[in-house]
Design an enzyme around this catalytic site. Structure first.
Site, PDB file in Angstrom:
ATOM      1  CG  HIS A 120      -0.475  -0.037   2.515  1.00 46.09           C
ATOM      2  ND1 HIS A 120      -0.149   1.085   3.217  1.00 46.09           N
ATOM      3  CD2 HIS A 120      -0.197  -1.067   3.338  1.00 46.09           C
ATOM      4  CE1 HIS A 120       0.290   0.747   4.413  1.00 46.09           C
ATOM      5  NE2 HIS A 120       0.291  -0.553   4.510  1.00 46.09           N
ATOM      6  CG  ASP A 122      -2.631   4.147   2.752  1.00 43.33           C
ATOM      7  OD1 ASP A 122      -2.239   3.067   2.262  1.00 43.33           O
ATOM      8  OD2 ASP A 122      -3.498   4.205   3.643  1.00 43.33           O
ATOM      9  CG  ASP A 153       2.517  -0.038   7.819  1.00 39.35           C
ATOM     10  OD1 ASP A 153       2.098  -0.583   6.785  1.00 39.35           O
ATOM     11  OD2 ASP A 153       1.781   0.250   8.783  1.00 39.35           O
ATOM     12  CD  GLU A 187      -3.190  -1.500   5.478  1.00 35.16           C
ATOM     13  OE1 GLU A 187      -3.307  -2.537   6.134  1.00 35.16           O
ATOM     14  OE2 GLU A 187      -2.714  -0.464   5.968  1.00 35.16           O
ATOM     15  CD  GLU A 188      -1.563   2.082   7.620  1.00 35.17           C
ATOM     16  OE1 GLU A 188      -2.290   1.664   8.541  1.00 35.17           O
ATOM     17  OE2 GLU A 188      -0.415   1.665   7.397  1.00 35.17           O
ATOM     18  CG  HIS A 458       0.536   2.277  12.537  1.00 34.01           C
ATOM     19  ND1 HIS A 458      -0.813   2.026  12.590  1.00 34.01           N
ATOM     20  CD2 HIS A 458       0.935   1.782  11.350  1.00 34.01           C
ATOM     21  CE1 HIS A 458      -1.195   1.399  11.489  1.00 34.01           C
ATOM     22  NE2 HIS A 458      -0.142   1.237  10.724  1.00 34.01           N
TER      23      HIS A 458
HETATM   24 ZN   LIG Z   1       0.539  -1.561   6.347  1.00 33.34          ZN
END
Ligand SMILES: [Zn+2]
Length: 483
Positions: A120, A122, A153, A187-188, A458
């Site tokens: 992903h 984003d 990520d 995705e997030e 995150h």
């Molecule tokens: Zn991810």
């Protein structure tokens, strides 16, 4: 009489011990013993690292479902086009819902089902940029470490995959099987406008992927009692549901409170939920994990893990104390938000609590709601959905199939001295949108993350060592070669 009883107990105990030892001896290693050496193309490593670092400078942040920072994504796409001229020049590139990318690399044999690689574009927002050792959107490389939001990520996935394909196109390679790259843009925040749309499109076109590989587990050391690092491949993913518990109509002045207040009622509900956890079992992907790592453990551990018919309750006891392993065994309930009145002397006319559930494969959104209703057992509490979307858990992709073994082999070709095992993802990925398209959906990021890197998801100071990123590029190359 007594003698007979004692003898039969001894007899049964002997049989159980013999069966347990027999099972432990039959508990054979499932680690691949033989496989070809890695044979990927060499490439300009410094340039690849530079491009990866630059990709982190694009602020492709997701905040709310359906909201897109259009400028950031458009700039990011321009950067991708400039960075990967072969991919964007030679392959079919489609924009899905304006910001998600679907790229098709036709295979020699178009009769074969395609491989689908997901990642992903984003990233999650940065809460406190000042807390970072290096700015989150500068794309700095310092002492071999690439710093920035998206380093683990999941721009490492987007860039690693594109880099691998670009290198192979440069060498005039054509895959045997068609390869599709699908890079969602939300995705997030659930993936409903990105990966979901891509999956719908593929379904419309009748695409049935041979297998799907998305981000997910990675290579960890020291988490399991075995001598080598373990690559954990997510073969299933928990479902997600958030429920609101609401008590209304009990306002008034705090000088004359009722015997039980709205907040008191909610507190009792949470007390009941926490003291009656969902039932635990060693099943599905969690059981597969033990089947794969168990044989590599000491004899005593092998006896326990090869005899789950008898030892399951003991294993659950051993694992449920740690929040991380407990989450692999059962549906979890986490109260995350609570709301009362705004004033210290006013009773709330409505008190509300949000509980976030992560649903075990085998259970459903409905069965969880039913369990909550029964456990709380209080009709003063209204139970509502907190979000528009909730997700059932994914089906479990079987381990040990040809498709799984191919991923297993590829991991070992790039990382020879590790073990490979299936496991249950407790976090959510875009892959959940693809489970209807294929029985073989895996969640694995081909990276050997150290503690700093693993803590970066995150969080502050997201980072990835450049050498790990280079191994990711080799992995994706090897995978495409292998299929
Ligand atoms: Zn991810």
């Amino acid at each position: 009489m007594w003698k007979r009883i004692i003898y039969s107990i001894l007899g049964i105990a002997t049989v159980v011990v013999i069966v347990m030892i027999y099972n432990a001896m039959q508990f054979e290693s499932l680690q691949l013993q033989e496989y070809p050496d890695s044979y990927v193309y060499d490439f300009d490593e410094d340039a690849a690292i530079e491009r990866f670092a630059e990709s982190l400078s694009y602020e492709t942040v997701s905040r709310e479902p359906g909201e897109v920072d259009e400028e950031a994504f458009e700039a990011f796409h321009e950067f991708l086009e400039a960075s990967f001229p072969n991919v964007f020049g030679q392959l079919e590139v489609e924009l899905v819902n304006d910001f998600s990318l679907l790229i098709r690399w036709e295979g020699v044999d178009t009769e074969l089902d395609p491989l689908v690689l997901l990642a992903h574009q984003d990233v999650v927002p940065v809460e406190s940029p000042d807390a970072w050792s290096h700015p989150p959107f500068a794309g700095e490389v310092v002492d071999g470490i690439v710093w920035g939001r998206g380093a683990v990520d999941n721009k490492n996935g987007v860039m690693g995959i594109l880099e691998a394909v670009e290198i192979m196109l440069e060498e005039d390679f054509q895959p045997e099987r068609t390869v599709k790259l699908a890079f969602g843009h939300d995705e997030e925040v659930g993936g409903m406008y990105g990966a979901r749309k891509i999956a719908d499109l593929l379904e419309e076109r009748g695409v049935e992927p041979e297998f799907v590989l998305d981000e997910g587990g990675y290579i960890t050391e020291g988490e399991l009692p075995v001598e080598r690092p373990v690559a954990v491949v997510g073969t299933a993913e928990k479902g997600i549901l958030s429920l609101e518990l609401v008590v209304s109509g009990r306002g008034g002045h705090s000088s004359m409170p009722p015997r039980q207040t709205a907040i008191g009622i909610l507190s009792e509900a949470i007390y009941n939920l926490e003291n009656n956890p969902f039932p635990a079992s060693v099943s599905g992907a969690a059981r597969d994990l033990f089947r794969y790592v168990g044989p590599e453990m000491s004899f005593a551990e092998r006896v326990i893990l090869s005899n789950l018919w008898l030892t399951e309750p003991v294993v659950i006891r051993m694992f449920e104390d740690s929040p991380a392993s407990n989450a692999m065994l059962r549906t979890t309930a986490a109260p995350t938000m609570m709301q009362g009145s705004d004033k210290d002397n006013i009773l709330p006319s409505e008190a509300k609590m949000v509980v976030n559930f992560r649903i075990m494969p085998g259970e459903t959104i409905e069965s969880v709601k039913e369990y909550v209703r029964r456990t709380i057992d209080d009709d003063r509490i209204e139970i509502r959905d907190h979000r528009e979307y909730a997700f059932d858990p994914s089906p479990v992709s079987e381990a040990g199939t040809d498709q799984f073994d191919l991923v297993h082999q590829t991991i070992r070709q790039i990382y020879p001295d590790i073990y490979v095992a299936p496991f249950l993802m407790v976090a959510a990925t875009d892959s959940r949108h693809f489970v209807e398209l294929s029985d073989h959906v895996y969640r694995f990021t081909p990276a050997d993350l150290n503690e700093n890197e693993a803590e970066g998801f995150h969080a502050v100071d997201e980072q990835l060592r450049a050498e790990v990123y280079l191994r990711m590029i080799r992995f994706y190359q090897q995978l495409i070669l292998n299929v």
